[in-house]
Design a protein around this motif. Structure first.
Motif, PDB file in Angstrom:
ATOM      1  N   TRP A   1      -3.969   5.201   5.174  1.00  0.00           N
ATOM      2  CA  TRP A   1      -2.509   4.194   4.822  1.00  0.00           C
ATOM      3  C   TRP A   1      -1.644   4.835   5.887  1.00  0.00           C
TER       4      TRP A   1
ATOM      5  N   GLN B   1      -4.172   4.236  -0.979  1.00  0.00           N
ATOM      6  CA  GLN B   1      -4.841   5.226   0.162  1.00  0.00           C
ATOM      7  C   GLN B   1      -4.854   6.492   0.752  1.00  0.00           C
TER       8      GLN B   1
ATOM      9  N   SER C   1       0.918  -1.394  -0.108  1.00  0.00           N
ATOM     10  CA  SER C   1       0.168   0.070  -0.214  1.00  0.00           C
ATOM     11  C   SER C   1       0.816   1.127   0.134  1.00  0.00           C
TER      12      SER C   1
END
Length: 321
Positions: A260, A255, A189
């Motif tokens: 995040w 994100q 991510s």
């Protein structure tokens, strides 16, 4: 040849700079706390005079500057100056006694900039204690150079990288586990859309710059220089390239930063914010044009060399490559 003192020479930059200076025939003194091993073993270290001291303690007692002057340097390369009073004291002690004083600054003095790549003609605009302090040092040094002729050069490295330490990774922090996840083909991510930038530089290329600045003193005194790889990387491009270096297809999701950071430690989230909030992308054309600086490493090549060393050390678990 010259007698050269490198203050903080046992660290990242010194691992390459000190052997290069010795090989060129200089009389080299390394001033350090003596607490770290050499990142890069080299026979040249046998010819280096080692002075072990704690700069912070010596500055507190008021003896550091006089001790440096007492070493009778022709040239001083200060890699670890972080506050203005310490630099002022050192300069006052060295005034009229040195041919060249090179100060290691940082690209963080630029802070937010309206357009990229940023060259040395842009005003400094730092935020955060580190960047503000470093900007104060270099502003004063350059004023002294113009006003009194003190032979100062300021160089501003990007995110220093090389074998033996962790690079700033594609999340903008020092989490090396992200490289293991990529090597295994796992999804990672990234914050926001992955378009914030990082600008790395190999420690060997910083050493190259210092050597060129010393050899071209008239062109470097009184000047500031960005010292970076030729191009910056954005987080997404960085991650995609590393996935493929490991031999797997990228798997990335994005994100908003506040979401995040929930998956990071507090330290990792803070490191990431410090880097992406600045999103550096610098021009190195002044160093190239004036001094012939030409980095051997791209940002990505420098990172990959560092990650290869982490794999060899067992800190990153490599998959197929």
């Amino acid at each position: 040849m010259s007698r050269i003192i490198v203050i903080g020479g046992s660290g990242h930059i010194g691992a390459y700079l000190i052997p290069a200076l010795v090989e060129q025939g200089h009389d080299v003194v390394n001033v350090s706390r003596g607490q770290s091993g050499k990142y890069r073993p080299h026979a040249a270290w046998q010819s280096v005079e080692q002075v072990t001291l704690d700069r912070t303690a010596e500055e507190r007692s008021g003896t550091f500057a006089s001790r440096m002057a007492g070493l009778r340097p022709d040239i001083v390369v200060d890699l670890i100056s972080f506050d203005l009073p310490g630099t002022q004291s050192l300069v006052h002690a060295l005034r009229g006694k040195v041919e060249h004083f090179l100060h290691c600054g940082t690209i963080w003095v630029y802070g937010h900039q309206p357009a990229i790549p940023v060259d040395e003609g842009e005003p400094v605009n730092p935020f955060g204690e580190y960047g503000i302090n470093k900007a104060a040092i270099e502003t004063w040094l350059l004023h002294e150079s113009r006003r009194t002729g003190f032979p100062a050069t300021v160089f501003r490295p990007g995110h220093i990288v090389g074998p033996g330490w962790a690079p700033i990774g594609p999340c903008g922090n020092l989490d090396v586990e992200v490289f293991s996840r990529m090597a295994r083909g796992e999804e990672i991510s990234l914050p926001n859309c992955g378009l914030e930038t990082l600008h790395h530089v190999h420690a060997d290329d910083i050493a190259q710059f210092v050597m060129r600045a010393i050899a071209n003193r008239p062109a470097s005194v009184g000047e500031t220089f960005n010292v970076v790889a030729e191009k910056a990387l954005n987080l997404r491009g960085y991650a995609e390239a590393m996935f493929r270096w490991f031999g797997v297809e990228p798997r990335i999701r994005f994100q908003p930063f506040d979401e995040w950071k929930a998956g990071q430690t507090r330290e990792q989230a803070e490191q990431a914010w410090e880097h992406i909030a600045r999103s550096p992308c610098m021009s190195m054309e002044k160093a190239r044009g004036r001094l012939g600086y030409q980095p051997r490493y791209t940002s990505l090549a420098a990172i990959q060399e560092a990650v290869a060393a982490l794999i060899a050390a067992g800190a990153v678990q490599a998959g197929p490559r």
